[in-house]
Scaffold this active site. Structure first.
Site, PDB file in Angstrom:
ATOM      1  N   HIS A 167      22.104  17.111  -5.374  1.00  0.00           N
ATOM      2  CA  HIS A 167      20.864  16.682  -4.798  1.00  0.00           C
ATOM      3  C   HIS A 167      20.911  17.643  -3.562  1.00  0.00           C
ATOM      4  O   HIS A 167      20.037  17.178  -2.721  1.00  0.00           O
ATOM      5  CB  HIS A 167      20.713  15.251  -4.450  1.00  0.00           C
ATOM      6  N   GLU A 169      12.128  17.741 -17.501  1.00  0.00           N
ATOM      7  CA  GLU A 169      11.453  18.723 -16.779  1.00  0.00           C
ATOM      8  C   GLU A 169      10.968  19.778 -17.398  1.00  0.00           C
ATOM      9  O   GLU A 169      10.049  20.560 -17.352  1.00  0.00           O
ATOM     10  CB  GLU A 169      12.644  19.254 -15.887  1.00  0.00           C
TER      11      GLU A 169
END
Length: 668
Positions: A475, A408
């Protein structure tokens, strides 16, 4: 040449086919940063400058590199690369003004020393975190490839900075995408006071190239001819055959990390041995030995350099200290942009779920902006884990719809690099939770770069967020508050398909950095008839999702739907204000609804402590006190990680607690 051993006193200069004029140009270029350093050390002792990061002993690396590249090829320097700035002919008065924190410096006094860039000079400055530079270089090189420009990008790293994850990510992305980047590692033996053997367990960085699938070469970093000739040869090659190459430049830092830290931790013999390899003195002796440099020429060059330094310093010192202008400070946080709302010309609409609306907006933005590049894990053939980009790769091509490695930080940094070259970038976080790995790039590069030296970051980071799907702690997080505190970012969070498309298009239009939050629980659970055509929604403008007169609920995202359901079930007449934009948020809309009802509660899915509601409730108490008929209230999720088991998750979320508190507020 190993750092811990006695170095070879002979640097073995070989001019090959270089002309006398080239040799003298390299000499003059090499001398400039040394003479500046000598002057700066005097000024430091006099208290006329506050700090100095020395590159003494390492000048040949910078000069060899900057002289080898073309003037329009980007270089990303570090602390010890003064020669890059002087080699690119930056006016010395501006450079010295930068060192002194004066207004005419490149950062207007907002950042120090070498923490700046100049697009005019094709330099992108560092931040103190060091490693993120490599990913920005990747993005610039990617832009060159997409534009079919035969250019090289060169980025520096120290051996200490190579311990950072950004180093690995930067090299890996460049290798996978075959980007024309030269990674120069200044192997000087120490990361501040920590010697190399306490940083890594290998001997040389050339050993690492094989692991990334890239070439690696070693040069005598104190030999300006070796550096120059190597970079010339490599750059000529990879302009035609794009790929990354790692260059390990063996050298030694002859002064402290910065002057205050000193060099007492360095063995005396090692320092003395490396002093014999001084890059300036040895090259000067070589030129004299082959008859290229005589006393007259040496005197002329030195006189010229010293005059330029003194003239530049005189101008910089004569400039007045900065008088703060608060309006200018605030204004410069963002790149100037005035949004022009685009309304659809046709009345044709189609029923779309929120996920479809996001995909529709992204597709139309890709059509509108040929310079828009999408990057993210699994967004290519797979279409992303939520299928937002399904079918995009066949339509727009692999160059613009790019699957990425799991890194990322590097991908966000590459987005900034694309922006520096005039591209737009959209980076998809597979889940908003994973942005923590790229946090530094967002809050310290994207958010601050315009305020620091005027470069915009035309990057949108899409953030699938929220709980309610029994996905557990990694998540399901609502992490918008992490970024709400960071000046320079813009944050939007739609609650419905119409806003989802319009706000995404608006975010992509705006050349400033955006975080675009999209709730996973709303992807396929709500739908609406939305315009088929391209349109935008006003950024920074809240909207009433319901109207009433008993109480005001200020909220966003999933909170809008919780609030609507609650007031309907409870029979309460309420204004429900959907913020839509979290940064900057609509103060006037909040003021108006509080003024109307006199009672307000803030609802957020995020944990209650330190959330966005805390800031807005505090603002209401300070600025709307005279309108209030009850205490300002707020409700959010528990101050725990998001649990996995459905019953635990339901208890974590604020739905039931919100109803209880709402009833208390109405009855107050």
């Amino acid at each position: 040449m190993q750092l811990g051993s006695v170095p070879n006193v002979n640097l073995n200069f070989d001019r090959k086919n270089l002309s006398d004029s080239t040799l003298l140009r390299l000499y003059e270029s090499l001398l400039v940063p040394r003479r500046i350093e000598e002057k700066m050390l005097i000024l430091l002792r006099q208290g006329r400058i506050s700090k100095w990061f020395s590159g003494w002993g390492q000048e040949a690396i910078s000069i060899g590199a900057v002289e080898a590249l073309k003037a329009d090829e980007f270089i990303l320097p570090m602390h010890r690369n003064l020669g890059i700035f002087t080699g690119r002919k930056i006016p010395l008065e501006r450079l010295f003004a930068q060192f002194q924190g004066k207004k005419s410096g490149f950062t207007k006094g907002r950042d120090r020393s070498f923490h700046f860039g100049s697009i005019e000079h094709h330099i992108v400055g560092m931040i103190s975190h060091l490693g993120p530079q490599l990913a920005i270089a990747d993005g610039i090189a990617l832009a060159n490839r997409l534009s079919k420009e035969e250019k090289v990008t060169l980025v520096f790293s120290g051996d200490g900075a190579s311990s950072e994850g950004d180093f690995h990510e930067g090299l890996n992305v460049a290798a996978v995408w075959k980007l024309p980047v030269i990674f120069v590692i200044e192997h000087n033996g120490y990361g501040l006071s920590t010697p190399s053997e306490e940083q890594f367990a290998f001997k040389n960085f050339t050993d690492k190239g094989l692991g990334y699938g890239i070439e690696a070469v070693r040069v005598e970093g104190n030999n300006v001819l070796d550096v120059y000739q190597t970079i010339v040869e490599l750059s000529e090659d990879i302009r035609k055959n794009p790929r990354p190459i790692l260059v390990e430049a063996m050298t030694f830092r002859m002064r402290g990390h910065e002057e205050a830290s000193g060099t007492k931790y360095v063995p005396k013999q090692l320092m003395e041995d490396w002093a014999k390899l001084d890059p300036v003195e040895n090259y000067e002796a070589y030129l004299e030995s082959i008859g290229v440099l005589d006393e007259k020429t040496k005197s002329r060059i030195n006189t010229k350099i010293k005059k330029a330094i003194n003239d530049g310093l005189e101008l910089a010192f004569a400039e007045e200290q900065i008088t703060p202008q608060i309006d200018e400070e605030i204004q410069d946080v963002y790149f100037p942009f005035e949004q022009k709302i685009i309304s659809p010309q046709s009345e044709k609409t189609t029923e779309k779920r929120l996920v479809d609306a996001i995909s529709d907006g992204l597709r139309q933005s890709m059509e509108k902006y040929p310079n828009l590049v999408l990057m993210g894990q699994d967004i290519g053939e797979y279409g992303g884990v939520f299928k937002v980009t399904e079918g995009f790769k066949p339509t727009f091509g692999a160059d613009r719809v790019r699957n990425t490695p799991l890194c990322e930080s590097a991908i966000i940094g590459a987005g900034l690099g694309l922006s520096i070259k005039g591209f737009k970038a959209m980076v998809e976080m597979q889940f908003a939770d994973f942005v923590s790995v790229g946090f530094n790039q967002i809050v310290n590069n994207l958010a601050k770069i315009h305020y620091r030296w005027g470069q915009n970051a035309d990057v949108v980071v899409r953030m699938p967020t929220g709980a309610g799907m029994a996905a557990g702690p990694f998540h399901s997080q609502s992490n918008e508050a992490w970024f709400f505190h960071t000046p320079g970012l813009k944050i939007v969070y739609p609650s419905n398909p119409y806003d989802a498309k319009g706000l995404l298009n608006a975010a992509i239009e705006d050349p400033n950095p955006y975080l675009y939050f999209e709730h996973k629980g709303l992807y396929r659970s709500i739908s609406d008839s939305i315009p088929d055509e391209y349109y935008t929604v006003e950024v920074g403008k809240a909207k009433l999702a319901a109207t009433g007169d008993q109480v005001s609920v200020v909220t966003y995202g999933m909170g809008v739907h919780w609030a609507k359901k609650a007031v309907e079930e409870m029979g309460i007449s309420a204004d429900i204000l959907d913020l839509r934009t979290l940064l900057p948020w609509d103060k006037e809309a909040v003021r108006e609804t509080v003024k109307k009802t006199g009672k307000v509660i803030f609802l957020q899915e995020d944990c209650i402590t330190g959330g966005i509601g805390a800031e807005i409730c505090a603002w209401i108490s300070e600025h709307c006190f005279e309108y209030l008929d009850a205490p300002v209230m707020r409700e959010g999720s528990l101050d725990t990680p998001v649990p996995f088991a459905p019953n635990l998750e339901r208890a974590f979320l604020p739905v039931d607690r919100f109803k209880e508190k709402l009833q208390l507020l109405v009855e107050y």
